[in-house]
Design an enzyme around this catalytic site. Structure first.
Site, PDB file in Angstrom:
ATOM      1  N   ASP A 356       0.835  -1.198   0.000  1.00  0.00           N
ATOM      2  CA  ASP A 356       0.000   0.000   0.000  1.00  0.00           C
ATOM      3  C   ASP A 356       0.878   1.259   0.000  1.00  0.00           C
ATOM      4  O   ASP A 356       1.858   1.340   0.753  1.00  0.00           O
ATOM      5  CB  ASP A 356      -0.898  -0.030   1.241  1.00  0.00           C
ATOM      6  CG  ASP A 356      -1.823   1.161   1.336  1.00  0.00           C
ATOM      7  OD1 ASP A 356      -2.665   1.318   0.447  1.00  0.00           O
ATOM      8  OD2 ASP A 356      -1.689   1.928   2.312  1.00  0.00           O
ATOM      9  N   GLU A 394       1.690  -0.440  -5.056  1.00  0.00           N
ATOM     10  CA  GLU A 394       0.803   0.667  -5.398  1.00  0.00           C
ATOM     11  C   GLU A 394       1.756   1.860  -5.528  1.00  0.00           C
ATOM     12  O   GLU A 394       2.152   2.445  -4.517  1.00  0.00           O
ATOM     13  CB  GLU A 394      -0.222   0.903  -4.293  1.00  0.00           C
ATOM     14  CG  GLU A 394      -1.230   1.981  -4.644  1.00  0.00           C
ATOM     15  CD  GLU A 394      -2.227   2.247  -3.521  1.00  0.00           C
ATOM     16  OE1 GLU A 394      -3.398   2.482  -3.820  1.00  0.00           O
ATOM     17  OE2 GLU A 394      -1.821   2.211  -2.332  1.00  0.00           O
TER      18      GLU A 394
END
Length: 716
Positions: A356, A394
């Protein structure tokens, strides 16, 4: 003078066996708690650079307020470098079952860090116990939180899980990633899972036959790191600890069995030949900003674990959007992340990780971006245990966007946000999107170039149209604007750039049969384009049966019917499920689609005729992917995003060579034919907003009728 007999009978006094240095003082590595079998003792070690005093607290189950034993560590005996440590034999621990720390040091008022009254959780705890009176609010204000703070568990040191005969699957051209939420996947009473296991790791195991039927080969679990159960963080992106599976996802309430349930889940997935990827959050923690709770990192050393800002009113840098950012300029922070990755790989047999907001990894201690070689990437690459792990980034954070070549992890996979946005815009008929669509189908070589200097692979592009973050696939074709009122933020949260189109009517109430039919067709169009593109495809759970969140594109706190999958939609929309299943099987049966390298001369690009229409007003495209080099069939796709029908002329071979596999404008089951419907002529009238896929088997190729315009890849 003594005689010989007297001398012979003299017995030497034995030397006293002294404890080793490690026995007397403990060892600084490994961090956390380690059982020493030969000594029947536990070794404790924790990093705290600026602490002036560290005390180990041991608790019995009978009294969670008053420690059974307090061991104040002496820096002259129990500190090495920046690590405090000690060794405690079980004979001294008696009934101790839980442990924590108390730390004192010079307090920086704005950081609200060192507070000797706070009971602190070991950052390396492998199992966490929440007392019945656990209270988040006490951790957010001054004063003691004894008896109401999370505690580390001194877990059973004997081996309790059998991995013998276990094999981790590894998928390449057949990789299809399925993103799901552990709780939301089976929590709905209509999931068909036994109520005692609904919303748990064990509940996922019950759904493996469904996943096998669908055909996905990799599940990507939204965050499973332990988090604060009182924060209302349904999605899981606010971790408390990086080594412990979230206890509230276990069907058992015994803390010593929760890890076992997680391992059983992974083992069951692997036995079904399904890989497991974890969505991991290392960029921040649930401790938030200076107003947030003190559970662990803040209390051990705020300035050592978190990135600081130059703003006294907001002392914590916030590149995560959640209040704090871990400081990857600190070696011990990077070590903690790598230790965590090793633990999940070695101890839990995880196959990969999706990171993330991974651009945080690129940030220096002062917050600036390291566009060169950020240390953690080379450290992960050098680790032999992480060598074949699938690493997915990401590639952005709240202030940086590093998609493609801008991201320092050269061999990492990356979520391709451009693929998502360009496909959404093309399918909703935005103008000027044909060139971008070609790039995305081809594998995004503009972002992942395979020139001599870079040598990227197309599979590094994780292609997706939807993920947890944003509309579901159905909501993408049913709502023009987000409806996030239930989140309690006045509809201000969640992205406004959805590139969605409601097909002529917003929402379900009052939508005509024609609107509903068009939505189904658009969903099939998205599914087709996703699975026909070179790269690694991913879609979110429930998209295959039109699951809706009723227009909410950010249900991070919706632990209810909004955030749970509605399994009755599987029966209602069985035709869409069938189409997804067939398209996944088609992709897996045609490895020519998903290659390690770009298609290059194997692809020919067309329009409705022999030339691609790249004009601003164009909404159509065709291509032929030749499979001979891969020992595969040829695939011809015709794509019409125009709102009127268009006649395409198949540019290669004769009509009898081709069979129609897909026509998204047709109702089920005619929209997908396993055996294929032979073409009667090379002209094909495509309905508005539809896609047709043809297949020519290897033995049926007729090279005399093939046109070969300049491949899209040449000359770039």
């Amino acid at each position: 003078m003594k005689g010989p007999a007297e001398v012979a009978n003299t017995v030497a006094v034995p030397l006293m066996k002294r404890p080793t240095w490690d026995q007397a003082e403990g060892n600084p590595l490994p961090l956390g708690v380690k059982w020493i079998e030969e000594e029947q003792a536990f070794n404790f070690a924790v990093h705290s650079e600026h602490a002036e005093s560290v005390t180990l607290l041991l608790y019995s189950p009978a009294d969670l307020v008053n420690p059974l034993l307090r061991l104040q560590l002496d820096f002259l005996h129990n500190k090495s470098g920046r690590i405090w440590h000690c060794r405690v034999p079980v004979t001294k621990m008696t009934e101790a079952r839980y442990y924590a720390y108390s730390v004192s040091g010079q307090t920086i008022p704005q950081l609200h860090s060192f507070d000797p009254q706070k009971v602190l959780l070991d950052p390396y705890a492998k199992c966490i116990f929440f007392p019945p009176d656990f209270d988040r609010n006490l951790a957010m204000r001054e004063g003691s939180n004894a008896g109401r703070a999370p505690l580390g568990v001194l877990i059973d040191h004997r081996p309790t899980f059998d991995w013998s005969g276990h094999r981790c699957p590894y998928h390449e051209s057949d990789a299809v990633i399925y993103e799901l939420h552990v709780r939301g996947f089976t929590k709905n009473p209509n999931s068909g899972v036994d109520p005692s296991r609904a919303g748990t790791y064990a509940g996922l195991v019950e759904k493996i036959p469904y996943l096998k039927e669908l055909g996905v080969t990799v599940v990507e679990l939204m965050p499973v790191f332990q988090r604060d159960p009182q924060e209302g963080d349904y999605w899981g992106y606010m971790p408390l600890n990086f080594f412990t599976p979230h206890a509230q996802y276990a069907s058992t309430h015994r803390v010593d069995e929760q890890r076992i349930e997680f391992k059983n889940m992974v083992k069951a997935f692997h036995e079904a030949d399904i890989g497991v990827v974890l969505d991991v959050v290392y960029n921040h923690t649930c401790e938030g900003d200076y107003k947030g709770p003190i559970y662990s990192f803040k209390g051990f050393d705020s300035a050592g674990y978190y990135m600081l800002s130059s703003d006294p009113a907001n002392p914590y840098a916030n590149y995560s959007g959640t209040g704090n950012t871990l400081n990857f300029g600190q070696p011990h922070v990077r070590k903690m992340v790598i230790d965590s990755l090793r633990y999940w790989k070695r101890g839990m047999h995880i196959d990969g990780f999706r990171f993330d907001l991974a651009s945080v990894f690129s940030r220096n201690a002062d917050g600036s971006l390291n566009w060169g070689e950020a240390p953690i990437f080379s450290e992960i690459a050098a680790d032999p245990e992480l060598g074949r792990v699938r690493l997915i980034a990401e590639p952005w954070d709240t202030a940086a966007y590093q998609l493609g070549r801008g991201f320092p992890g050269l061999t990492w996979f990356q979520w391709n946000g451009r693929f998502r946005d360009d496909l959404r815009r093309f399918v909703k008929s935005d103008p000027g999107m044909v060139p971008d669509l070609m790039r995305r189908i081809y594998g995004s070589d503009d972002l992942f170039p395979d020139n001599r200097a870079d040598a990227y692979h197309p599979y590094q592009s994780v292609n997706y149209v939807t993920s947890h973050d944003g509309f579901t696939l159905y909501d993408l074709v049913a709502y023009d604007h987000k409806r996030n009122w239930a989140n309690g933020n006045n509809n201000l949260d969640g992205t406004n750039e959805n590139y969605s189109w409601n097909c002529g009517w917003d929402g379900d109430e009052g939508a005509s049969s024609a609107v509903r039919a068009l939505r189904r067709q658009q969903v099939k169009n998205f599914c087709c384009l996703l699975l026909l593109s070179n790269g690694t495809p991913m879609f979110r759970a429930g998209d295959e049966f039109l699951n809706t969140q009723f227009g909410n594109n950010n249900p991070y706190n919706q632990d209810n019917e909004i955030g749970w999958l509605d399994w009755k939609q599987l029966q209602t929309n069985a035709d869409i499920f069938r189409f997804f299943k067939k398209m996944i099987a088609f992709r897996k049966n045609h490895p020519s689609l998903s290659r390690s390298r770009f298609w290059r001369e194997d692809v020919s690009w067309y329009g409705v005729g022999p030339a691609v229409d790249l004009s601003h007003d164009s909404h159509s495209l065709a291509f032929c992917l030749h499979g001979a080099s891969q020992g595969d069939d040829d695939i011809y796709a015709m794509i019409n995003a125009y709102w009127e029908e268009l006649e395409f002329n198949v540019q290669e071979g004769t009509a009898r060579e081709w069979k129609r596999i897909v026509d998204t404008a047709l109702p089920s089951p005619d929209d997908f034919s396993d055996d294929g419907i032979p073409l009667e002529r090379t002209k094909y009238l495509l309905a508005p907003r539809s896609i047709v896929v043809l297949c020519r088997c290897m033995t049926g190729r007729h090279n005399g009728g093939r046109h070969e315009p300049e491949p899209f890849a040449k000359g770039r």
